[in-house]
Design a protein around this motif. Structure first.
Motif, short mmCIF file in Angstrom:
data_model
loop_
_atom_site.label_atom_id
_atom_site.label_comp_id
_atom_site.label_asym_id
_atom_site.label_seq_id
_atom_site.Cartn_x
_atom_site.Cartn_y
_atom_site.Cartn_z
N CYS A 108 48.45 28.13 44.88
CA CYS A 108 49.10 28.66 46.09
C CYS A 108 48.70 30.11 46.27
O CYS A 108 48.58 30.86 45.29
CB CYS A 108 50.62 28.57 45.97
N ALA A 109 48.52 30.52 47.52
CA ALA A 109 48.11 31.89 47.81
C ALA A 109 48.87 32.41 49.02
O ALA A 109 49.22 31.64 49.93
CB ALA A 109 46.61 31.96 48.07
N ALA A 110 49.13 33.71 49.02
CA ALA A 110 49.80 34.37 50.14
C ALA A 110 49.11 35.70 50.40
O ALA A 110 48.83 36.45 49.46
CB ALA A 110 51.28 34.60 49.83
N THR A 111 48.83 35.99 51.67
CA THR A 111 48.24 37.27 52.03
C THR A 111 49.04 37.89 53.17
O THR A 111 49.76 37.22 53.90
CB THR A 111 46.77 37.14 52.48
N LEU A 112 48.86 39.20 53.31
CA LEU A 112 49.49 39.95 54.39
C LEU A 112 48.40 40.59 55.24
O LEU A 112 47.42 41.13 54.72
CB LEU A 112 50.44 41.00 53.82
N LEU A 142 44.02 38.78 45.97
CA LEU A 142 43.25 37.94 46.87
C LEU A 142 43.01 38.73 48.15
O LEU A 142 43.97 39.29 48.71
CB LEU A 142 44.00 36.65 47.18
N ILE A 143 41.77 38.78 48.62
CA ILE A 143 41.45 39.51 49.85
C ILE A 143 40.60 38.65 50.77
O ILE A 143 39.88 37.75 50.31
CB ILE A 143 40.73 40.85 49.56
N LYS A 144 40.70 38.93 52.04
CA LYS A 144 39.83 38.32 53.05
C LYS A 144 39.02 39.44 53.68
O LYS A 144 39.58 40.39 54.25
CB LYS A 144 40.65 37.60 54.12
N LEU A 145 37.70 39.37 53.56
CA LEU A 145 36.83 40.39 54.11
C LEU A 145 36.71 40.24 55.63
O LEU A 145 37.12 39.22 56.21
CB LEU A 145 35.44 40.31 53.47
N ALA A 146 36.12 41.24 56.26
CA ALA A 146 35.97 41.23 57.71
C ALA A 146 35.12 40.06 58.19
O ALA A 146 35.31 39.57 59.31
CB ALA A 146 35.35 42.54 58.18
N ASP A 147 34.20 39.56 57.34
CA ASP A 147 33.33 38.45 57.74
C ASP A 147 33.96 37.09 57.45
O ASP A 147 33.32 36.05 57.62
CB ASP A 147 31.97 38.55 57.05
N GLY A 148 35.22 37.08 56.99
CA GLY A 148 35.91 35.83 56.73
C GLY A 148 35.83 35.31 55.32
O GLY A 148 36.42 34.28 54.99
N THR A 149 35.11 36.02 54.44
CA THR A 149 34.98 35.61 53.04
C THR A 149 36.27 35.90 52.28
O THR A 149 36.84 37.00 52.39
CB THR A 149 33.82 36.37 52.36
N LYS A 197 36.25 47.23 54.89
CA LYS A 197 36.96 46.57 56.00
C LYS A 197 37.51 45.25 55.50
O LYS A 197 36.82 44.24 55.49
CB LYS A 197 36.03 46.35 57.19
N VAL A 198 38.76 45.28 55.07
CA VAL A 198 39.42 44.09 54.53
C VAL A 198 40.49 43.64 55.51
O VAL A 198 41.33 44.44 55.94
CB VAL A 198 40.02 44.39 53.14
N ASP A 199 40.45 42.37 55.85
CA ASP A 199 41.33 41.83 56.89
C ASP A 199 42.72 41.46 56.36
O ASP A 199 43.73 41.70 57.02
CB ASP A 199 40.67 40.59 57.50
N GLU A 200 42.77 40.86 55.15
CA GLU A 200 44.04 40.43 54.57
C GLU A 200 44.07 40.79 53.09
O GLU A 200 43.02 40.79 52.42
CB GLU A 200 44.22 38.91 54.72
N VAL A 201 45.25 41.08 52.58
CA VAL A 201 45.43 41.43 51.16
C VAL A 201 46.65 40.69 50.63
O VAL A 201 47.71 40.67 51.28
CB VAL A 201 45.64 42.94 50.95
N GLY A 202 46.51 40.09 49.46
CA GLY A 202 47.64 39.39 48.88
C GLY A 202 47.36 38.94 47.46
O GLY A 202 46.73 39.67 46.69
N TYR A 203 47.80 37.71 47.15
CA TYR A 203 47.66 37.23 45.78
C TYR A 203 47.47 35.73 45.76
O TYR A 203 47.75 35.01 46.74
CB TYR A 203 48.88 37.63 44.95
N ILE A 204 47.00 35.24 44.61
CA ILE A 204 46.87 33.81 44.39
C ILE A 204 47.33 33.47 42.98
O ILE A 204 47.09 34.24 42.04
CB ILE A 204 45.42 33.33 44.62
N ASP A 205 48.02 32.35 42.85
CA ASP A 205 48.37 31.77 41.55
C ASP A 205 47.49 30.54 41.40
O ASP A 205 47.64 29.57 42.16
CB ASP A 205 49.86 31.41 41.53
N LEU A 206 46.58 30.57 40.45
CA LEU A 206 45.57 29.51 40.33
C LEU A 206 46.08 28.27 39.59
O LEU A 206 45.36 27.29 39.48
CB LEU A 206 44.33 30.05 39.61
#
Length: 232
Positions: A108-112, A142-149, A197-206
Motif C-alpha cells: 500500500c502507498a500514499a502520497t501527497l 515514495l515520490i512521483k517525478l514530473a515525468d510520471g515516474t 521537480k517532484v509532483d508527489e511525495v509520500g510513502y510505501i509499505d512493501l
C-alpha cells in the motif's frame, strides 16, 4: 641577537604565516556548507496531520475528507489501496490520527500532492514523519517525478516500540522504479534522478498487513516535507 637578525627572522615568520593562511579552505557561504549546494536547509514545504471524521474510530480512508491541509491532495496506490484505514484521535500522543495498513493484503502507498506547486527535493531536502510499526514492516519514501515516474527509496523508518518522529534526507537515498499499480520494484537503482521537480511525495509499505493485533502493519501519523516550491 642583533636588530638586523631580528628583523630578518620576523620577515620569515610573516611570510610563513601568509602562506599557511593562503592554503586554508574557503569558508562556506552563509546558509550553505562546504561541498554542498550552498543554499542551506530548505523551508517546510507542507505538513499534514490527517483529519478524523466526526464519528472517529476506525474506518476506510476517503482522500477528499482525510486531509487537514486544504492545499494538498491525497493519492492512494496499490492493489489494496482501498483497504487503507484511518484511526486514532487528534491530539492523542498515544494514538494520533493516522493511516493504518493492517488490512492491506498487498503493498500500500500514499502520497501527497500540493495543488499549486511541485517541490525541489535536491540538496538538503528531507521528509519527517511520526510512525509506529508492527513486525518487520517499515515505510519508505515514495515520490512521483514530473515525468510520471514513481520511485521508492532504499532508506526506511519504523519503530516497533512506540510512536517515533524520524527523518530521511533525500540526498542519502538511492532510488528504484516501482510499478505503482502493483507496488513491485523494478530494475536497477536509478542513477541521478532529477529531484528538482517532484509532483508527489509520500510513502510505501512493501509488505502486506496481518490484520488486527500484533504481526505486521504500519502506522503513519504526521508528515512534514522540507523542500523548495516550484510553481506548476
Amino acid at each position: 641577537m642583533t636588530r638586523t637578525r631580528i628583523a630578518a627572522l620576523s620577515f620569515v615568520l610573516a611570510i610563513s604565516a601568509a602562506a599557511a593562511f593562503a592554503q586554508q579552505p574557503a569558508a562556506p557561504a552563509a546558509g550553505g556548507r562546504a561541498g554542498g549546494p550552498g543554499r542551506g536547509r530548505p523551508p517546510l514545504f507542507f505538513k499534514e496531520e490527517w483529519k478524523q471524521t466526526e464519528k472517529g474510530g476506525e474506518h476506510p480512508v476517503t482522500p477528499a475528507e482525510a486531509l487537514s491541509n486544504p492545499n494538498l491532495e491525497l493519492k492512494l496506490y496499490g492493489p489494496a489501496a482501498k483497504e487503507f484505514l484511518m484511526t486514532g484521535s487528534a491530539g492523542d500522543e498515544n494514538n494520533p490520527t493516522h493511516l493504518w495498513t493492517g488490512m492491506c493484503t498487498s503493498p500500500c502507498a500514499a502520497t501527497l500532492r500540493d495543488k499549486a506547486n511541485m517541490v525541489d527535493l535536491s540538496g538538503l531536502a528531507r521528509i519527517k514523519w511520526n510512525t509506529k510499526m508492527s513486525g518487520f514492516h517499515q515505510v519508505r519514501p515514495l515520490i512521483k517525478l514530473a515525468d510520471g515516474t514513481y520511485l521508492v527509496g532504499d532508506k526506511a523508518d519504523g519503530s516497533s516500540t512506540d510512536w517515533l518522529w524520524s527523518e530521511i534526507s533525500f540526498a542519502d537515498v538511492k532510488w528504484l522504479r516501482v510499478d505503482i499499480a502493483t507496488g513491485v520494484t523494478k530494475g536497477n537503482f536509478v542513477a541521478s534522478p532529477d529531484l528538482t521537480k517532484v509532483d508527489e511525495v509520500g510513502y510505501i509499505d512493501l509488505l502486506p498487513g496481518s490484520g488486527h493485533g500484533p504481526g505486521g502493519w504500519s502506522d503513519v501519523a504526521q508528515i512534514e516535507v522540507y523542500g523548495r516550491p516550484v510553481p506548476r
